[in-house]
Every structure is written in structure tokens, then in C-alpha cells.
Enzyme design. Structure first.
Site, PDB file in Angstrom:
ATOM      1  CG  HIS A  13      10.093  26.900 -55.041  1.00 33.75           C
ATOM      2  ND1 HIS A  13       9.354  26.082 -54.225  1.00 33.75           N
ATOM      3  CD2 HIS A  13      11.281  27.041 -54.406  1.00 33.75           C
ATOM      4  CE1 HIS A  13      10.057  25.750 -53.164  1.00 33.75           C
ATOM      5  NE2 HIS A  13      11.251  26.331 -53.250  1.00 33.75           N
ATOM      6  CG  HIS A  15      15.094  29.254 -51.526  1.00 39.56           C
ATOM      7  ND1 HIS A  15      14.496  29.104 -50.294  1.00 39.56           N
ATOM      8  CD2 HIS A  15      14.728  28.178 -52.263  1.00 39.56           C
ATOM      9  CE1 HIS A  15      13.817  27.967 -50.272  1.00 39.56           C
ATOM     10  NE2 HIS A  15      13.929  27.387 -51.461  1.00 39.56           N
ATOM     11  CG  LEU A  16      14.887  36.390 -54.122  1.00 41.05           C
ATOM     12  CD1 LEU A  16      13.896  37.554 -54.213  1.00 41.05           C
ATOM     13  CD2 LEU A  16      15.988  36.549 -55.167  1.00 41.05           C
ATOM     14  NE  ARG A  17      19.651  31.095 -49.290  1.00 34.45           N
ATOM     15  CZ  ARG A  17      19.028  29.936 -49.202  1.00 34.45           C
ATOM     16  NH1 ARG A  17      17.816  29.838 -48.689  1.00 34.45           N
ATOM     17  NH2 ARG A  17      19.612  28.841 -49.629  1.00 34.45           N
ATOM     18  CG  ASN A  41      13.889  28.947 -46.698  1.00 26.93           C
ATOM     19  OD1 ASN A  41      13.772  29.821 -47.551  1.00 26.93           O
ATOM     20  ND2 ASN A  41      14.683  27.908 -46.861  1.00 26.93           N
ATOM     21  CE  LYS A  99       7.808  25.248 -49.141  1.00 26.90           C
ATOM     22  NZ  LYS A  99       8.978  25.428 -49.970  1.00 26.90           N
ATOM     23  CG  HIS A 136      10.089  20.767 -48.349  1.00 28.07           C
ATOM     24  ND1 HIS A 136      11.190  21.308 -48.947  1.00 28.07           N
ATOM     25  CD2 HIS A 136      10.420  19.476 -48.058  1.00 28.07           C
ATOM     26  CE1 HIS A 136      12.155  20.394 -49.012  1.00 28.07           C
ATOM     27  NE2 HIS A 136      11.709  19.278 -48.475  1.00 28.07           N
ATOM     28  CG  HIS A 174      10.955  21.397 -54.361  1.00 25.97           C
ATOM     29  ND1 HIS A 174      10.414  20.443 -53.538  1.00 25.97           N
ATOM     30  CD2 HIS A 174      11.243  22.450 -53.568  1.00 25.97           C
ATOM     31  CE1 HIS A 174      10.392  20.902 -52.303  1.00 25.97           C
ATOM     32  NE2 HIS A 174      10.891  22.125 -52.297  1.00 25.97           N
ATOM     33  CG  LEU A 218      17.330  18.087 -48.897  1.00 24.65           C
ATOM     34  CD1 LEU A 218      17.356  18.468 -47.430  1.00 24.65           C
ATOM     35  CD2 LEU A 218      17.191  16.566 -49.044  1.00 24.65           C
ATOM     36  CG  ASP A 246      14.091  24.682 -54.490  1.00 27.03           C
ATOM     37  OD1 ASP A 246      14.028  25.646 -53.701  1.00 27.03           O
ATOM     38  OD2 ASP A 246      14.289  23.514 -54.115  1.00 27.03           O
ATOM     39  CG  HIS A 250      23.327  26.929 -49.403  1.00 33.12           C
ATOM     40  ND1 HIS A 250      22.919  27.093 -48.097  1.00 33.12           N
ATOM     41  CD2 HIS A 250      22.290  26.331 -50.034  1.00 33.12           C
ATOM     42  CE1 HIS A 250      21.699  26.609 -47.942  1.00 33.12           C
ATOM     43  NE2 HIS A 250      21.290  26.148 -49.109  1.00 33.12           N
ATOM     44  CB  ALA A 262      19.896  20.729 -49.189  1.00 29.40           C
TER      45      ALA A 262
HETATM   46  O1  DOR Z   1      17.706  22.192 -51.517  1.00 27.29           O
HETATM   47  C1  DOR Z   1      17.011  22.969 -50.913  1.00 27.29           C
HETATM   48  N1  DOR Z   1      17.458  24.185 -50.531  1.00 27.29           N
HETATM   49  N2  DOR Z   1      15.753  22.605 -50.610  1.00 27.29           N
HETATM   50  C2  DOR Z   1      14.974  23.359 -49.833  1.00 27.29           C
HETATM   51  O2  DOR Z   1      13.866  22.970 -49.575  1.00 27.29           O
HETATM   52  C3  DOR Z   1      15.489  24.618 -49.242  1.00 27.29           C
HETATM   53  C4  DOR Z   1      16.581  25.166 -50.030  1.00 27.29           C
HETATM   54  C5  DOR Z   1      17.332  26.270 -49.324  1.00 27.29           C
HETATM   55  O3  DOR Z   1      16.696  27.153 -48.742  1.00 27.29           O
HETATM   56  O4  DOR Z   1      18.559  26.276 -49.377  1.00 27.29           O
HETATM   57 ZN    ZN Z   2      12.822  25.735 -52.060  1.00 25.36          ZN
END
Ligand code: DOR
Ligand code: ZN
Length: 352
Positions: A13, A15-17, A41, A99, A136, A174, A218, A246, A250, A262
Site C-alpha cells: 500500500h 502513495h507515489l503521487r 488517488n 481501490k 479505505h 491500514h 487517516l 501507506d 505531502h 493527512a
Molecule cells: O493519511 C492518509 N493519506 N490516508 C489516506 O487514506 C490517503 C493518504 C494520502 O493520499 O495522502
Molecule cells: Zn493510503
């Protein structure tokens, strides 16, 4: 124990953006993990097989020369996802899962699902194609307390979903609560990922001497009793529980804000954080299967064949990493870690 050698792990799990952010964070993950399930996302989200293929190409193009890494792609479910896309996804070997974000639950979830029942046609197709559903698992209703959102999701959404689609393979992502652990334990065809922050910290970390935005993710950190249940699940040797960081970057200014985002960034030091959590529980011998075996087994993929070595070498987590103009604050920035990956340039076996 001073040295720990494991089969190379994967991150189930992540997030690579995209764009410059992707270029900034991808090398950290590729250094530790052979593969990762990449969250969809983005803005706009990755909704179709064609979009997933294009995103996959951008990830591979962003890899530093000589680094091997396999992105395992996911599709973002919306109210309008056509069931046929599930069969196209299954046929496209690079899409491994779909997802589900409840609309408004978290970062870039505006296009998420407004009513889970709207997706029954898609779930039926996924069940038929044997494509895993990644959840989620939080309700978004304003009346539900943020600390109860996972528990209520399980009761009001997941249990009925399981009844409607008993053969659908599901990952509850998560997980953060005793209730989630218990539900996963008692239910067939459902697994769960566990993050380093939820294994290491309770909600007290959010308020340690003041407000700590870099511990805000989150689902939110929960009480210490829940953390202990998560650790127990992680070290249990039950293949239903496996690694998923996860890690969610940011920029500093988006976290340190009057309405902060988050997400915890852990790709820099994920395996070291997990090693600390397992060692504190006296279960370092259970780390390898959690990190390297149960994930590929669930996804019906081969386990990696090369290894990664950690040594006991105390080091200080940097205060900030390069990330555009604002910088990126890793989880537990400025503090010490005891485990360290021995060689940064260790390459997956595929290269040799
Ligand atoms: O804390 C989080 N950040 N929870 C998520 O479900 C998404 C993630 C994000 O993409 O920043
Ligand atoms: Zn996530």
C-alpha cells in the site's frame, strides 16, 4: 541480534503521487522494496486501465537509472466505473486490484464512491474476475466520531458487502482497531495491511508536547489498546496480516497548516520502523513473513528471491528531505532509529 537478513520485501500500500513529487519519493521505495501496490488517488484519479498504464509508464520513467522496481497498479472506483473495466483490468496483467475510497474520506477522494451499493455491478465483475478489492474502511458521515469511523464502516458497510459477495477477495487497508483485527480473523477471503505508524504509535503521539501534524494520517491513530491489538496481529504469523506502509508524501506547508493534510511519509525508513516494532514485541523472527511472504501469497505473485540486510546502526532520521520548495518531513523526523539498511544500492535479483 545485530544483523537481520530478510527476503526482499514489497510494499502492499503506497502513495507515489506524480510529476516532480513522484521523482522525489520513488527512489526511497525502490531502495527497500521490489514491488509496491500503487494507490490511484491522483488528481484526477486513475480510473481506467488506460490511465493506469500511462501512470505505470510515468513511474518507470521516473526510476533512477539502474534501480529495479515493479509498480503494481490499482484502479480508483467511482460511482460510474463500468463493470466491464474489471475484466479489462484483469486482462491487463499490470493492474492488480481496485481501490474503494468513500467520497470525501481522505486526500483526493472527492471522486470516490458516494454509496457502496452503487458499485454492486462492479463488485460482481471483480468477484468473477478474481480481482481484489482494497478498502479505505472508514465511513464519512459527519455524525460519526473520527475515532469510530473504521469500526462503523465494518459494521454498516463491510459486513453487508461480505454477505452480498462472499467470494470477493478483500484487503482492509491500514487497519487501526481491535474490531478490524477481530473481523479479519473471523472472515474468509479478507486480509489486512498494517502501517509502521499504527504499529508504533497511539493517538498520544498526535499531542506529544503540542500538536504534531506529521503524525496525522487517516485512519487516525487510535488508543494504545488498539495499537497493541495491531502488533499482536502483525507478529501472529497469520498470513492475513501483511506490510503496507501507506507512505503518503505531502509538502511541509500542507501538513503544517491551519487545515493540514493527512499522511505520514515513511518510504525513507519503512523497513527499519517495522523492525523496531517487531523487535519491541520480541518477534523479529516474524518480520520476514509479514514483510516478504504473505503479501505476494495473497496477490498470487511469486515471492522475491533476493535479500536485504539490516544492521543495528543507530542513525538520526533527517529533519527534512528535498521535495520542491517546501521540503518533506519524514515520520519521526530528527529522532533516532536503531536499525539501518546495510547497503543502499542492493539491487533486486532481476537485475543480475
Ligand atoms: O493519511 C492518509 N493519506 N490516508 C489516506 O487514506 C490517503 C493518504 C494520502 O493520499 O495522502
Ligand atoms: Zn493510503
Amino acid at each position: 541480534m545485530e544483523t537481520l537478513t530478510l527476503t526482499r520485501p514489497d510494499d502492499w500500500h503506497l502513495h507515489l503521487r506524480d510529476g516532480d513529487a513522484l521523482k522525489a519519493v520513488l527512489p526511497y521505495t525502490a531502495r527497500q522494496f521490489a514491488r509496491a501496490i500503487v494507490m490511484p488517488n491522483l488528481k484526477p484519479p486513475v480510473r481506467t486501465v488506460a490511465e493506469a498504464e500511462a501512470y505505470r509508464d510515468r513511474i518507470l520513467a521516473a526510476l533512477p537509472a539502474g534501480q529495479m522496481f515493479e509498480p503494481l497498479m490499482t484502479l480508483y472506483l467511482t460511482d460510474n466505473t463500468p463493470p466491464e473495466e474489471m475484466f479489462a483490468a484483469k486482462a491487463a496483467q499490470f493492474v492488480k486490484a481496485v481501490k474503494y475510497y468513500p467520497a470525501g474520506a481522505t486526500t483526493n477522494s472527492d471522486s470516490g464512491v458516494t454509496d457502496i451499493r452503487q458499485c454492486d455491478g462492479v463488485f460482481a465483475a471483480m468477484e468473477e474476475a478474481d480481482l481484489p478489492l482494497l478498502l479505505h474502511g472508514e465511513v464519512t458521515h459527519a455524525a460519526v466520531d473520527i475515532f469510530d469511523r473504521e469500526k462503523v464502516f465494518i459494521e454498516t458497510h463491510l459486513m453487508p458487502l461480505r454477505q452480498r459477495f462472499p467470494k470477493l477477495r478483500i484487503v482492509l487497508e491500514h487497519i487501526t482497531t481491535t474490531e478490524a483485527v477481530d473481523y479479519v480473523l473471523e472472515t474468509d477471503r479478507i486480509a489486512a495491511t498494517l502501517t509502521p505508524q499504527h504499529l508504533l504509535y497511539s493517538r498520544m503521539a498526535l499531542f506529544q508536547g503540542g500538536l504534531r501534524p506529521h503524525y496525522y494520517c487517516l485512519p487516525i491513530l487510535k488508543r494504545e489498546t488498539h495499537r497493541q491489538a495491531l502488533v499482536k496481529a502483525a507478529i501472529s504469523g497469520n498470513p492475513k496480516f501483511f506490510l503496507g506502509t501507506d507512505s503518503a508524501p505531502h509538502p511541509r506547508h500542507s501538513k503544517e497548516s491551519d487545515c493540514g493534510c493527512a499522511g505520514c511519509f515513511s518510504a525513507l525508513h519503512a523497513l527499519e520502523l517495522y523492525a523496531e516494532a517487531f523487535e519491541s514485541a520480541g518477534a523479529l523472527d516474524k518480520l520476514e513473513a509479514f514483510a516478504s511472504f504473505y503479501g505476494p501469497d495473497f496477490y498470487h505473485l511469486p515471492r522475491n528471491t533476493d535479500a536485504i540486510t539490516l544492521t543495528k546502526t543507530p542513525w538520526r532520521i533527517p529533519d527534512e528531505l528535498p521535495f520542491g520548495e517546501s521540503g518533506l518531513v519524514p515520520l519521526r523526523a530528527g529522532e533516532e532509529l536503531t536499525w539501518k539498511i546495510a547497503s543502499a544500492d542492493h539491487k533486486p535479483a532481476l537485475l543480475s
